[in-house]
Design an enzyme around this catalytic site. Structure first.
Site, mmCIF file in Angstrom:
data_model
loop_
_atom_site.group_PDB
_atom_site.id
_atom_site.type_symbol
_atom_site.label_atom_id
_atom_site.label_comp_id
_atom_site.label_asym_id
_atom_site.label_seq_id
_atom_site.Cartn_x
_atom_site.Cartn_y
_atom_site.Cartn_z
ATOM 1 N N GLY A 213 21.628 65.667 46.954
ATOM 2 C CA GLY A 213 23.042 65.724 46.560
ATOM 3 C C GLY A 213 23.176 66.308 45.171
ATOM 4 O O GLY A 213 22.549 67.319 44.835
ATOM 5 N N ASP A 243 23.262 72.486 55.589
ATOM 6 C CA ASP A 243 22.967 73.603 56.509
ATOM 7 C C ASP A 243 22.768 74.898 55.728
ATOM 8 O O ASP A 243 21.897 75.711 56.056
ATOM 9 C CB ASP A 243 24.117 73.775 57.511
#
Ligand code: RIB
Length: 291
Positions: A213, A243
């Protein structure tokens, strides 16, 4: 060497919300948009955007024309995407005011991947070709065992993680690309380096890329760690960030770049993705990443 992404294609129904709906709560959304998504489709598009020729295999329903069209528009080979008489997979996605999401999946045609189709697709690939997988389709154990038999290099983004994936033949995986939650689910460790080391012990042939993150990402090749910070930006929607990282990382690997350079490029691409709405729509082209 060819790249096959065998994965999911979803219609993403994205609801903007003040906060995620709580149990028992009824909440009016602030808006609804329909996007092309699915981890397989998003990662195929990220590879294509990063300049890598890629074939996608998967299934959509009779409502799935827009998913196939989107792949074609982005330059992904769709010869192994089949249309069934059922419904396409879809995702109900809440995006809150800080850009975080919560995703509910309906598998639809993604769960109609059977052994006959897997054989039909994999017969077109050979030793040294790359296979990129996520965990939103049926048939995962068979795909991995058959790909390994053919000598393909398997890259797995184990998302969403579940118990059945753990028994799917993960010893066949060459590269894990995962986030820290999935890392903890797989290894029981929560500290990034411990996750990497545990994965390396569990699957000694494998290498790991762990996304953290806003804390960045780390790559462990069994000997060396490479750490990468994020490029700060205003976060609008985090959907498809992982992705994008996966597609750009794999593209860099296939293009023969060094790991630090690859991590940097994947991180730049991600920061653009999270600054935009939607799944595949938010993935930048290489020209936007390097400008
Ligand atoms: O990773 C984001 C994707 O997860 C969304 O596009 C949604 O379809 C789910 O597959």
């Amino acid at each position: 060497m060819r790249i096959l992404c065998f994965g999911s294609l979803n219609l993403d129904k994205v609801y903007k919300v003040e906060h995620f709906v709580k149990p028992g709560e009824t909440l009016a959304s602030l808006g609804l948009s329909l996007f092309c998504g699915g981890k397989g489709l998003n990662q195929s598009i990220a590879l294509a955007c990063a300049g890598c020729p890629v074939s996608m295999a998967g299934k959509v329903g009779k409502d799935g024309d827009m998913l196939i069209e989107r792949l074609k528009e982005k330059g992904v080979d769709t010869s192994f995407v089949r249309q069934t008489q059922g419904e396409s997979g879809h995702a109900v996605i809440q995006v809150d005011e800080s850009g975080q999401n919560s995703i509910l999946l309906f598998g639809g045609a993604n769960r109609e991947i059977d052994e006959a189709f897997i054989d039909e697709v994999l017969n077109n690939f050979q030793a040294g070709d790359f296979l990129l997988l996520q965990n939103e389709i049926s048939g995962m154990p068979y795909i991995m065992s058959q790909a390994k038999k053919r000598g393909m290099i398997i890259v797995l983004n184990p998302s969403p993680m579940d118990d059945s994936l753990k028994k799917s033949g993960l010893e066949n995986v060459d590269w894990f690309l995962l986030n820290e939650i999935e890392g903890e689910q797989l290894t029981g460790e929560s500290e990034p380096r411990l996750i990497c080391e545990a994965l390396s012990k569990m699957y000694p042939k494998s290498k790991t890329v762990l996304t953290l993150g806003e804390k960045g990402s780390v790559c462990f090749d069994g000997e060396n760690y490479t750490e990468q910070a994020v490029y700060p930006t205003k976060v609008v929607d985090t959907t498809a960030a992982g992705d994008t990282f996966t597609g750009y990382f794999l593209a860099g690997l296939l293009q023969g770049q060094q790991i630090p350079e690859i991590m940097d490029m994947a991180s730049r691409a991600c920061s653009i993705t999270v600054s935009r709405e939607g799944a595949s729509d938010s993935i930048p082209k290489m020209s936007e990443v390097i400008c």
